[in-house]
Design a protein around this motif. Structure first.
Motif, PDB file in Angstrom:
ATOM      1  N   LEU A 299       8.867 -11.939  14.874  1.00  0.00           N
ATOM      2  CA  LEU A 299      10.244 -11.554  14.562  1.00  0.00           C
ATOM      3  C   LEU A 299      10.726 -10.431  15.479  1.00  0.00           C
ATOM      4  N   ASN A 300       9.868  -9.461  15.760  1.00  0.00           N
ATOM      5  CA  ASN A 300      10.242  -8.388  16.675  1.00  0.00           C
ATOM      6  C   ASN A 300      10.484  -8.922  18.086  1.00  0.00           C
ATOM      7  N   GLY A 301       9.710  -9.945  18.470  1.00  0.00           N
ATOM      8  CA  GLY A 301       9.938 -10.566  19.765  1.00  0.00           C
ATOM      9  C   GLY A 301      11.331 -11.161  19.864  1.00  0.00           C
ATOM     10  N   TYR A 302      11.773 -11.806  18.798  1.00  0.00           N
ATOM     11  CA  TYR A 302      13.132 -12.355  18.812  1.00  0.00           C
ATOM     12  C   TYR A 302      14.182 -11.252  18.815  1.00  0.00           C
ATOM     13  N   LEU A 303      13.914 -10.146  18.146  1.00  0.00           N
ATOM     14  CA  LEU A 303      14.860  -9.028  18.192  1.00  0.00           C
ATOM     15  C   LEU A 303      15.056  -8.561  19.629  1.00  0.00           C
ATOM     16  N   VAL A 304      13.972  -8.469  20.371  1.00  0.00           N
ATOM     17  CA  VAL A 304      14.053  -8.039  21.768  1.00  0.00           C
ATOM     18  C   VAL A 304      14.842  -9.048  22.594  1.00  0.00           C
ATOM     19  N   LEU A 305      14.502 -10.329  22.460  1.00  0.00           N
ATOM     20  CA  LEU A 305      15.152 -11.357  23.274  1.00  0.00           C
ATOM     21  C   LEU A 305      16.619 -11.543  22.889  1.00  0.00           C
TER      22      LEU A 305
ATOM     23  N   TRP B 235      18.058 -14.046  32.038  1.00  0.00           N
ATOM     24  CA  TRP B 235      17.405 -13.968  30.725  1.00  0.00           C
ATOM     25  C   TRP B 235      16.002 -14.544  30.778  1.00  0.00           C
ATOM     26  N   GLY B 236      15.842 -15.665  31.475  1.00  0.00           N
ATOM     27  CA  GLY B 236      14.515 -16.264  31.596  1.00  0.00           C
ATOM     28  C   GLY B 236      13.546 -15.344  32.323  1.00  0.00           C
ATOM     29  N   GLY B 237      14.018 -14.708  33.401  1.00  0.00           N
ATOM     30  CA  GLY B 237      13.154 -13.785  34.140  1.00  0.00           C
ATOM     31  C   GLY B 237      12.743 -12.592  33.306  1.00  0.00           C
ATOM     32  N   ILE B 238      13.705 -12.004  32.591  1.00  0.00           N
ATOM     33  CA  ILE B 238      13.382 -10.850  31.734  1.00  0.00           C
ATOM     34  C   ILE B 238      12.439 -11.280  30.610  1.00  0.00           C
ATOM     35  N   GLY B 239      12.659 -12.476  30.061  1.00  0.00           N
ATOM     36  CA  GLY B 239      11.770 -12.975  29.012  1.00  0.00           C
ATOM     37  C   GLY B 239      10.337 -13.120  29.489  1.00  0.00           C
ATOM     38  N   ILE B 240      10.158 -13.634  30.708  1.00  0.00           N
ATOM     39  CA  ILE B 240       8.811 -13.784  31.266  1.00  0.00           C
ATOM     40  C   ILE B 240       8.168 -12.421  31.481  1.00  0.00           C
ATOM     41  N   VAL B 241       8.946 -11.470  32.005  1.00  0.00           N
ATOM     42  CA  VAL B 241       8.412 -10.116  32.229  1.00  0.00           C
ATOM     43  C   VAL B 241       7.983  -9.488  30.909  1.00  0.00           C
ATOM     44  N   LEU B 242       8.816  -9.617  29.876  1.00  0.00           N
ATOM     45  CA  LEU B 242       8.476  -9.063  28.566  1.00  0.00           C
ATOM     46  C   LEU B 242       7.233  -9.736  27.988  1.00  0.00           C
TER      47      LEU B 242
END
Length: 343
Positions: free
Chosen positions: A38-44, A69-76
């Protein structure tokens, strides 16, 4: 690209990436998979809100937002995997300590899986899809962000005030693009129910731990009762249970079924516990995420948080938590002011 490959990509972006991205935001206290996910979705969601608002103003094409967004998601996600490596021993020890689930919990899981199957394979076609899913489809096929009216196919004369600050349809468009250009209607009606219904019951499981700490049987009964109530919530089209069952792919339904209950849990942990259980970061992320989902989230998230820091001030006399809580609400308040000025 085959449908199976597209669904695998959807699982990667909607399950694996959030699960990994949420690991650094679990705080010092060891938490379970539900809180991490759930915290992961809060970040994304927060990243999506910030990127979409800025790129809408700059009239950037959709493919730029998708790549960003995809690039930031991969980095996170990669950062989360490194964090998991450092805390691997504590995670494994916590999992080993977990007790065997109760009989009621197992029955609840079976009922939840049945609900997910029904909602995904027998999706209700809601009239609001004429805007929400159509907006995502229009953005995909015109490579724009809120520039083309999905009703007429012509350019907007002015940005849609009611939706531009809560661009959840753009999230649908972006994830569809990242999933091998899976059609937004398929993503909304067949994939989103699997993910967001699961998240709704993850929140209920977290609340069960909050209401009945250490009582596995009581937690299982609570989760089973929540699933049963939701199954028989068709007596009205305005309650959260009905929204959860028949239109979970829409932002306002995710707000009612997932984000607001989880924000409730975060507020309890932050404001009402004698020893503060979580940091302020998930709280501010939750407030911003609510803004992404619906214009009602712009109002309801700070209102809910504000109620809790007033209660905290009365019960705990803790001005520091109240001040931090107010600061967490500032992004929502700012968007509310923008919403009013746009009128």
């Amino acid at each position: 690209m085959g449908m199976v490959v597209k669904l695998i990509l959807a699982g990667f972006w909607l399950v694996l990436v959030p699960a990994a991205a949420g690991i650094p935001f679990t705080g010092k206290k060891q938490t379970g998979f539900s809180e991490t996910f759930l915290n992961g979705y809060l970040v994304l969601f927060t990243v999506m809100e910030i990127l979409t608002l800025s790129m809408t103003v700059m009239k950037m094409p959709l493919h730029v937002l998708t790549a960003a967004w995809g690039g930031i998601g991969i980095v996170l996600a990669v950062f989360g995997l490194f964090a998991f490596g450092k805390r691997k021993a504590s995670f494994l020890s916590a999992w080993k300590e977990k007790k065997r689930p109760s009989f009621y919990f197992c029955i609840a899981i079976l009922l939840i899986l049945l609900q997910i199957a029904v909602c995904s394979l027998m999706a209700h076609m809601d009239a609001d899809d004429c805007f929400y899913v159509a907006t995502a489809t229009t953005d995909v096929y015109t490579d724009t962000i809120f520039e083309v009216d999905p009703y007429t196919g012509t350019a907007y004369r002015a940005l849609p005030r009611r939706y531009v600050l809560s661009p959840f349809p753009v999230f649908l468009a972006v994830v569809s693009q990242l999933s091998g250009r899976l059609h937004p209607a398929v993503m909304a009606h067949m994939v989103f129910p699997v993910v967001f219904l699961s998240m709704a019951y993850m929140v209920q499981a977290v609340l069960a731990k909050k209401w009945f700490p250490g009582e596995k049987k009581a937690q299982g009964i609570y989760l089973l009762l929540a699933a049963c109530i939701c199954s028989f919530s068709g007596y009205s089209v305005y309650n959260a249970g009905n929204f959860q069952m028949v239109r979970i792919w829409q932002g306002k339904a995710v707000l009612a079924s997932v984000l607001l209950p989880y924000l409730l849990c975060l507020c309890i942990s932050f404001f009402l516990e004698k020893k503060q259980e979580i940091s302020w970061v998930p709280l501010v992320l939750a407030n911003i995420s609510c803004c992404l989902l619906s214009s009602m989230g712009v109002i309801l998230a700070p209102l809910l948080t504000g109620c809790f820091f007033i209660i905290s001030l009365i019960v705990r006399r803790d001005w520091k938590r109240v001040l931090v809580g107010f600061l967490c609400c500032l992004p929502s308040i700012a968007l509310g002011i923008v919403y009013i000025l746009m009128g």
